[in-house]
Design a protein around this motif. Structure first.
Motif, PDB file in Angstrom:
ATOM      1  N   ILE A 229     -23.872  74.208  13.828  1.00  0.00           N
ATOM      2  CA  ILE A 229     -23.608  73.252  13.364  1.00  0.00           C
ATOM      3  C   ILE A 229     -24.409  72.080  12.682  1.00  0.00           C
ATOM      4  O   ILE A 229     -24.165  72.898  11.056  1.00  0.00           O
ATOM      5  CB  ILE A 229     -22.557  72.180  14.254  1.00  0.00           C
ATOM      6  N   ALA A 230     -25.613  72.412  12.470  1.00  0.00           N
ATOM      7  CA  ALA A 230     -26.340  71.627  11.737  1.00  0.00           C
ATOM      8  C   ALA A 230     -26.779  73.027  10.689  1.00  0.00           C
ATOM      9  O   ALA A 230     -26.652  72.503   9.505  1.00  0.00           O
ATOM     10  CB  ALA A 230     -28.055  71.404  12.476  1.00  0.00           C
ATOM     11  N   GLN A 231     -27.048  73.980  11.379  1.00  0.00           N
ATOM     12  CA  GLN A 231     -27.729  75.091  10.043  1.00  0.00           C
ATOM     13  C   GLN A 231     -26.686  75.155   9.440  1.00  0.00           C
ATOM     14  O   GLN A 231     -26.385  75.571   8.284  1.00  0.00           O
ATOM     15  CB  GLN A 231     -27.779  76.363  11.415  1.00  0.00           C
ATOM     16  N   GLU A 232     -24.581  75.240  10.149  1.00  0.00           N
ATOM     17  CA  GLU A 232     -24.132  75.740   9.238  1.00  0.00           C
ATOM     18  C   GLU A 232     -23.765  74.595   8.109  1.00  0.00           C
ATOM     19  O   GLU A 232     -23.389  74.779   7.123  1.00  0.00           O
ATOM     20  CB  GLU A 232     -22.637  75.855  10.120  1.00  0.00           C
ATOM     21  N   PHE A 233     -23.710  73.032   7.768  1.00  0.00           N
ATOM     22  CA  PHE A 233     -23.683  72.210   7.907  1.00  0.00           C
ATOM     23  C   PHE A 233     -25.351  72.534   6.162  1.00  0.00           C
ATOM     24  O   PHE A 233     -25.111  72.256   5.071  1.00  0.00           O
ATOM     25  CB  PHE A 233     -24.637  70.728   8.072  1.00  0.00           C
TER      26      PHE A 233
END
Length: 358
Positions: free
Chosen positions: A290-294
């Motif tokens: 989810i951090a990489q997506e953000f």
């Protein structure tokens, strides 16, 4: 009694909340205004703890993000009310809190009001006492009384980052290094021992100290060990019997607080050292999907956060966290604190797109 209009732009909201003084310890007026405005929104469950306000969506989404910002500032120095200034043709809001971090808070308030049906459930947090010692921090207090409110897959702190993503943060430690002597009349200095003179070797160790650059999960954190205050002396004709040097150590998140303390004691071996405050750092928190997506969604190249922020509290609870907000961190606490209007708008637009995209 100030009232906040959450239908206003995030830029106008920044101006409005900056014009409500909220130096650490005096946040109640602003906290009350936020509580009234947020409490009127039916799509949010609202909880208040002192001058910390938490508001949550509960749409049954598969993931939850926590988005937080502190509402206090360092002391005002003739830089309120906020005014708009033009710097090299770029409009800025100038004044205390515009950078650290009421522009970020304004973006969060605007989005909290308008994102009724986000694709990810959101917990919004606005908290007190960030600019002072850790024992007073509103998030620290809330983590003891309501740790369940911190549950999430990812957290974002709206700390100033120039609209870039800054992962994790350095840890911070404060210590007092003391030297002792014997009081005497300065006309007969040989009878006493000068504690200020005894401090010279400690200051020399600081002057010769070479801080590390440490790579943690791909980001390079710069450390620092510095004297930030020195105090000693009794009177103009008295040899002092005590000198205190306050030291601040900023250490990479790969080093624990215990190891940071041991390092400081080792640097000042032979001196009287008292550790007065400390907080763990946080690793970058960028390995979670989810951090990489953000990061991809906002188009950022992650950088390290050199200063300590409350991402560390989320990291300690197992929630990966990053810093993302408008404002140049170099201008935090500066008397010329100012934020480009375009950065406020860009951060709002990017967060809105990520939180609502299907």
């Amino acid at each position: 009694m100030p009232e906040l209009d959450l239908s206003a732009s995030s830029v106008d909201l920044t101006r409005a909340i900056c014009d409500v003084p909220s130096v650490s310890g005096d946040e109640k007026t602003l906290a009350d205004a936020i509580h009234r405005a947020i409490g009127a929104l039916s799509h949010l469950d609202v909880h208040r703890d002192g001058d910390t306000i938490v508001a949550r969506t509960d749409r049954g989404r598969g993931q939850r993000v926590v988005i937080a910002g502190h509402i206090d500032t360092v002391p005002i120095n003739a830089n309120v009310p906020v005014r708009e200034v033009d710097i090299d043709g770029v409009p800025h809001l100038w004044g205390r809190g515009t950078v650290d971090m009421k522009a970020g808070v304004a973006v969060q308030l605007k989005l909290a009001a308008e994102l009724v049906d986000p694709r990810i459930d959101i917990t919004w947090m606005w908290y007190d006492h960030e600019e002072v010692t850790a024992d007073l921090n509103g998030l620290n207090r809330l983590s003891r009384t309501r740790p369940d409110l911190f549950a999430g897959d990812f957290a974002i702190l709206g700390e100033p980052s120039n609209g870039e993503v800054e992962g994790g943060c350095n840890g911070t430690l404060r210590a007092v290094v003391r030297t002792h002597g014997v009081r005497a009349h300065s006309a007969r200095a040989w009878i006493g021992e000068n504690a200020i003179h005894h401090a010279a070797p400690a200051l020399m160790r600081l002057a010769e100290y070479r801080p590390r650059n440490v790579t943690v999960d791909g980001l390079v954190y710069r450390e620092g060990l510095n004297a930030v205050r020195i105090d000693g002396g009794v009177a103009g004709n008295v040899i002092p019997d005590l000198c205190e040097i306050e030291v601040n150590y900023r250490f990479a998140p790969s080093r624990s607080l215990a190891k940071a303390e041991a390092h400081v004691r080792n640097v000042f071996e032979g001196f009287d050292v008292e550790i007065t405050d400390g907080a763990e750092g946080a690793r970058p928190g960028l390995d979670a999907p989810i951090a990489q997506e953000f990061v991809a969604a906002v188009g950022a190249t992650p950088k390290p956060k050199y200063g300590w922020t409350d991402v560390a509290r989320f990291s300690a609870l197992g929630v990966p966290a990053v810093n993302y907000g408008p404002g140049d961190p170099h201008l935090a606490h500066h008397d010329e604190e100012r934020v480009p209007v375009s950065q406020i708008e860009t951060v709002e637009r990017s967060l809105r797109a990520w939180l609502t995209a299907s």
